[in-house]
Motif scaffolding. Structure first.
Motif, PDB file in Angstrom:
ATOM      1  N   TYR A  86      -0.849 -24.399 -10.676  1.00  0.00           N
ATOM      2  CA  TYR A  86       0.004 -25.570 -10.878  1.00  0.00           C
ATOM      3  C   TYR A  86       0.661 -25.643 -12.261  1.00  0.00           C
ATOM      4  O   TYR A  86       1.881 -25.874 -12.354  1.00  0.00           O
ATOM      5  CB  TYR A  86      -0.779 -26.867 -10.605  1.00  0.00           C
ATOM      6  N   PRO A  87      -0.075 -25.490 -13.388  1.00  0.00           N
ATOM      7  CA  PRO A  87       0.545 -25.749 -14.697  1.00  0.00           C
ATOM      8  C   PRO A  87       1.791 -24.909 -14.982  1.00  0.00           C
ATOM      9  O   PRO A  87       2.806 -25.442 -15.462  1.00  0.00           O
ATOM     10  CB  PRO A  87      -0.584 -25.445 -15.692  1.00  0.00           C
ATOM     11  N   GLU A  88       1.742 -23.610 -14.710  1.00  0.00           N
ATOM     12  CA  GLU A  88       2.912 -22.773 -14.969  1.00  0.00           C
ATOM     13  C   GLU A  88       4.068 -23.135 -14.040  1.00  0.00           C
ATOM     14  O   GLU A  88       5.237 -23.112 -14.450  1.00  0.00           O
ATOM     15  CB  GLU A  88       2.557 -21.297 -14.812  1.00  0.00           C
ATOM     16  N   LEU A  89       3.742 -23.473 -12.794  1.00  0.00           N
ATOM     17  CA  LEU A  89       4.805 -23.852 -11.860  1.00  0.00           C
ATOM     18  C   LEU A  89       5.410 -25.205 -12.217  1.00  0.00           C
ATOM     19  O   LEU A  89       6.598 -25.442 -11.984  1.00  0.00           O
ATOM     20  CB  LEU A  89       4.272 -23.849 -10.433  1.00  0.00           C
ATOM     21  N   ALA A  90       4.598 -26.089 -12.798  1.00  0.00           N
ATOM     22  CA  ALA A  90       5.127 -27.379 -13.256  1.00  0.00           C
ATOM     23  C   ALA A  90       6.148 -27.170 -14.373  1.00  0.00           C
ATOM     24  O   ALA A  90       7.156 -27.887 -14.458  1.00  0.00           O
ATOM     25  CB  ALA A  90       3.992 -28.283 -13.724  1.00  0.00           C
ATOM     26  N   LYS A  91       5.894 -26.179 -15.246  1.00  0.00           N
ATOM     27  CA  LYS A  91       6.868 -25.873 -16.298  1.00  0.00           C
ATOM     28  C   LYS A  91       8.208 -25.459 -15.684  1.00  0.00           C
ATOM     29  O   LYS A  91       9.281 -25.907 -16.122  1.00  0.00           O
ATOM     30  CB  LYS A  91       6.348 -24.740 -17.187  1.00  0.00           C
ATOM     31  N   THR A  92       8.147 -24.603 -14.679  1.00  0.00           N
ATOM     32  CA  THR A  92       9.378 -24.161 -14.024  1.00  0.00           C
ATOM     33  C   THR A  92      10.052 -25.323 -13.304  1.00  0.00           C
ATOM     34  O   THR A  92      11.280 -25.464 -13.342  1.00  0.00           O
ATOM     35  CB  THR A  92       9.077 -23.025 -13.036  1.00  0.00           C
ATOM     36  N   ALA A  93       9.253 -26.149 -12.631  1.00  0.00           N
ATOM     37  CA  ALA A  93       9.810 -27.300 -11.909  1.00  0.00           C
ATOM     38  C   ALA A  93      10.561 -28.228 -12.857  1.00  0.00           C
ATOM     39  O   ALA A  93      11.672 -28.691 -12.542  1.00  0.00           O
ATOM     40  CB  ALA A  93       8.683 -28.052 -11.207  1.00  0.00           C
ATOM     41  N   ASN A  94       9.991 -28.497 -14.014  1.00  0.00           N
ATOM     42  CA  ASN A  94      10.660 -29.378 -14.976  1.00  0.00           C
ATOM     43  C   ASN A  94      11.891 -28.706 -15.580  1.00  0.00           C
ATOM     44  O   ASN A  94      12.906 -29.373 -15.841  1.00  0.00           O
ATOM     45  CB  ASN A  94       9.676 -29.791 -16.074  1.00  0.00           C
ATOM     46  N   ARG A  95      11.831 -27.393 -15.788  1.00  0.00           N
ATOM     47  CA  ARG A  95      13.004 -26.682 -16.292  1.00  0.00           C
ATOM     48  C   ARG A  95      14.138 -26.740 -15.274  1.00  0.00           C
ATOM     49  O   ARG A  95      15.308 -26.917 -15.636  1.00  0.00           O
ATOM     50  CB  ARG A  95      12.638 -25.232 -16.598  1.00  0.00           C
ATOM     51  N   TRP A  96      13.807 -26.607 -13.992  1.00  0.00           N
ATOM     52  CA  TRP A  96      14.831 -26.699 -12.955  1.00  0.00           C
ATOM     53  C   TRP A  96      15.465 -28.088 -12.921  1.00  0.00           C
ATOM     54  O   TRP A  96      16.673 -28.212 -12.714  1.00  0.00           O
ATOM     55  CB  TRP A  96      14.222 -26.354 -11.597  1.00  0.00           C
ATOM     56  N   LEU A  97      14.665 -29.120 -13.129  1.00  0.00           N
ATOM     57  CA  LEU A  97      15.225 -30.468 -13.185  1.00  0.00           C
ATOM     58  C   LEU A  97      16.199 -30.597 -14.352  1.00  0.00           C
ATOM     59  O   LEU A  97      17.268 -31.214 -14.224  1.00  0.00           O
ATOM     60  CB  LEU A  97      14.109 -31.504 -13.293  1.00  0.00           C
ATOM     61  N   ASN A  98      15.843 -30.026 -15.497  1.00  0.00           N
ATOM     62  CA  ASN A  98      16.745 -30.046 -16.652  1.00  0.00           C
ATOM     63  C   ASN A  98      18.072 -29.364 -16.326  1.00  0.00           C
ATOM     64  O   ASN A  98      19.143 -29.839 -16.728  1.00  0.00           O
ATOM     65  CB  ASN A  98      16.088 -29.349 -17.847  1.00  0.00           C
ATOM     66  N   LEU A  99      18.025 -28.236 -15.614  1.00  0.00           N
ATOM     67  CA  LEU A  99      19.248 -27.524 -15.255  1.00  0.00           C
ATOM     68  C   LEU A  99      20.165 -28.384 -14.390  1.00  0.00           C
ATOM     69  O   LEU A  99      21.387 -28.231 -14.436  1.00  0.00           O
ATOM     70  CB  LEU A  99      18.903 -26.221 -14.520  1.00  0.00           C
ATOM     71  N   LEU A 100      19.555 -29.272 -13.607  1.00  0.00           N
ATOM     72  CA  LEU A 100      20.321 -30.155 -12.724  1.00  0.00           C
ATOM     73  C   LEU A 100      20.632 -31.491 -13.383  1.00  0.00           C
ATOM     74  O   LEU A 100      21.082 -32.431 -12.719  1.00  0.00           O
ATOM     75  CB  LEU A 100      19.549 -30.378 -11.424  1.00  0.00           C
ATOM     76  N   ASN A 101      20.373 -31.571 -14.712  1.00  0.00           N
ATOM     77  CA  ASN A 101      20.605 -32.805 -15.476  1.00  0.00           C
ATOM     78  C   ASN A 101      19.779 -33.974 -14.953  1.00  0.00           C
ATOM     79  O   ASN A 101      20.238 -35.123 -14.933  1.00  0.00           O
ATOM     80  CB  ASN A 101      22.100 -33.160 -15.487  1.00  0.00           C
ATOM     81  N   LEU A 102      18.550 -33.660 -14.529  1.00  0.00           N
ATOM     82  CA  LEU A 102      17.615 -34.676 -14.061  1.00  0.00           C
ATOM     83  C   LEU A 102      16.425 -34.751 -15.012  1.00  0.00           C
ATOM     84  O   LEU A 102      16.150 -33.818 -15.765  1.00  0.00           O
ATOM     85  CB  LEU A 102      17.144 -34.346 -12.645  1.00  0.00           C
ATOM     86  N   THR A 103      15.714 -35.869 -14.968  1.00  0.00           N
ATOM     87  CA  THR A 103      14.577 -36.078 -15.861  1.00  0.00           C
ATOM     88  C   THR A 103      13.356 -35.326 -15.359  1.00  0.00           C
ATOM     89  O   THR A 103      12.999 -35.446 -14.181  1.00  0.00           O
ATOM     90  CB  THR A 103      14.242 -37.572 -15.950  1.00  0.00           C
ATOM     91  N   PRO A 104      12.698 -34.532 -16.208  1.00  0.00           N
ATOM     92  CA  PRO A 104      11.444 -33.870 -15.801  1.00  0.00           C
ATOM     93  C   PRO A 104      10.400 -34.909 -15.404  1.00  0.00           C
ATOM     94  O   PRO A 104      10.213 -35.917 -16.098  1.00  0.00           O
ATOM     95  CB  PRO A 104      11.020 -33.113 -17.061  1.00  0.00           C
ATOM     96  N   ILE A 105       9.726 -34.678 -14.287  1.00  0.00           N
ATOM     97  CA  ILE A 105       8.791 -35.684 -13.767  1.00  0.00           C
ATOM     98  C   ILE A 105       7.398 -35.136 -13.476  1.00  0.00           C
ATOM     99  O   ILE A 105       6.499 -35.919 -13.134  1.00  0.00           O
ATOM    100  CB  ILE A 105       9.342 -36.326 -12.477  1.00  0.00           C
ATOM    101  N   TYR A 106       7.199 -33.821 -13.612  1.00  0.00           N
ATOM    102  CA  TYR A 106       5.931 -33.255 -13.173  1.00  0.00           C
ATOM    103  C   TYR A 106       4.949 -33.160 -14.338  1.00  0.00           C
ATOM    104  O   TYR A 106       5.245 -32.537 -15.357  1.00  0.00           O
ATOM    105  CB  TYR A 106       6.147 -31.891 -12.524  1.00  0.00           C
ATOM    106  N   PRO A 107       3.774 -33.790 -14.213  1.00  0.00           N
ATOM    107  CA  PRO A 107       2.777 -33.752 -15.291  1.00  0.00           C
ATOM    108  C   PRO A 107       2.193 -32.363 -15.457  1.00  0.00           C
ATOM    109  O   PRO A 107       2.371 -31.481 -14.613  1.00  0.00           O
ATOM    110  CB  PRO A 107       1.719 -34.759 -14.829  1.00  0.00           C
TER     111      PRO A 107
END
Length: 237
Positions: A86-107
Motif C-alpha cells: 500500500y504505501p508505495e502505491l499510495a505515493k503513486t496514487a497521489n502523484r497521479w492526482l497531482n498530474l490531474l490537478n486534483l488534491t492528493p487524498i490517500y494517507p
C-alpha cells in the motif's frame, strides 16, 4: 508459512515499478510469492472457514469460474502483502492526482485508508482467490465496491502456466476518449504479480493530462486449472 516471500516488498525496485505505472499504466512484480506459499494458498481453497463468501461467475454473467472473498482477519501473508504494498502505491496514487490537478487524498498507511472505508460503511474484506477450469474466463470489469476505492490493485499467479494450465492470460483494456480502445495481454509465471489501475489513469495529452478508463479480465483457460490471488486495498459495503 516459512519463506513466504522471495524478496521483502520494501526491497523491490520501486523506482522502476513506478516508472512502469506512469508510462504503461501497469507494472509486473518479480516472482515474489514462493512456490510453498502459492501451494499453501491453493490448498486452503476448499477450507470454507477462511472465506466470507463464494461467487459463481456464471450465475451473475461475470464469466465462467469461481472466486472466494477472504474473511477478516486475513491470513498473515495476505495481510502482510496488503500492508506492505500500500504505501508505495499510495505515493503513486497521489502523484497521479497531482498530474490531474486534483488534491492528493490517500494517507500513508493502509490502516488510515481502511478507516476512511469503514466510515463510509465499507467494512467487508475484499482480497480474494480465483479458480478457473478449462473453458473458464472473466469478463472485463472493475472492482470498485463503493464510493471509497483505492486506484490500484494487485494480482498474483498461484500456479504455473504451461504446466498446470494453458490460456487464461490476464487482459487489461484501456478505453481512450474519442479513440479506439487499447488492449494488453499479460502473462504471469507462478509467484509473479501485476499492479494495475482499478478505475482510470492519467495520460499526457496536448493540453495536459487526461483520464483513460481501464477494465480487466481473464482470457479463456484452454486446459487445466488456473488459480490466482487478488489483493484489493479498499473494503466493500
Amino acid at each position: 508459512m516459512p519463506d513466504q516471500l522471495t524478496t521483502p516488498v520494501t526491497e523491490l525496485d520501486w523506482e522502476t515499478l513506478q516508472q512502469s505505472l506512469d508510462e504503461h499504466g501497469y507494472a509486473k512484480l518479480p516472482r515474489l510469492l514462493s512456490p510453498a506459499a502459492c501451494t499453501t494458498l491453493m490448498d486452503t481453497y476448499e477450507v470454507q472457514s477462511h472465506f466470507r463468501s463464494t461467487i459463481n461467475m456464471a450465475r451473475y454473467r461475470f464469466g465462467i469460474g469461481e472466486y472466494k472473498y477472504y474473511d477478516a482477519p486475513l491470513p498473515e501473508l495476505l495481510q502482510q502483502l496488503r500492508n506492505d504494498l500500500y504505501p508505495e502505491l499510495a505515493k503513486t496514487a497521489n502523484r497521479w492526482l497531482n498530474l490531474l490537478n486534483l488534491t492528493p487524498i490517500y494517507p500513508e498507511s493502509l490502516t488510515a485508508f481502511l478507516s476512511q472505508c469503514h466510515q463510509a460503511g465499507q467494512i467487508r474484506s475484499t482480497p480474494l482467490i480465483l479458480k478457473y477450469e478449462a473453458g473458464g474466463y472473466n469478463c472485463l470489469h472493475q472492482d470498485l465496491y463503493g464510493e471509497v476505492f483505492f486506484p490500484f490493485q494487485v494480482v498474483f499467479a498461484l500456479n504455473q502456466r504451461g504446466t498446470d494450465y494453458t490460456g487464461g492470460e490476464f487482459l487489461l483494456v484501456e478505453q481512450r476518449p474519442r479513440a479506439q480502445s487499447r488492449g494488453h495481454v499479460i502473462t504471469l509465471e507462478q509467484g509473479e504479480g501485476l499492479i494495475f489501475p482499478t478505475n482510470h489513469r492519467p495520460v499526457p495529452g496536448t493540453r495536459g493530462y487526461y483520464r483513460t478508463t481501464l477494465r480487466h479480465g481473464v482470457g479463456t483457460v484452454t486446459t487445466g486449472t488456473r488459480y490466482s490471488l487478488g489483493i484489493i486495498f479498499h473494503d466493500a459495503k
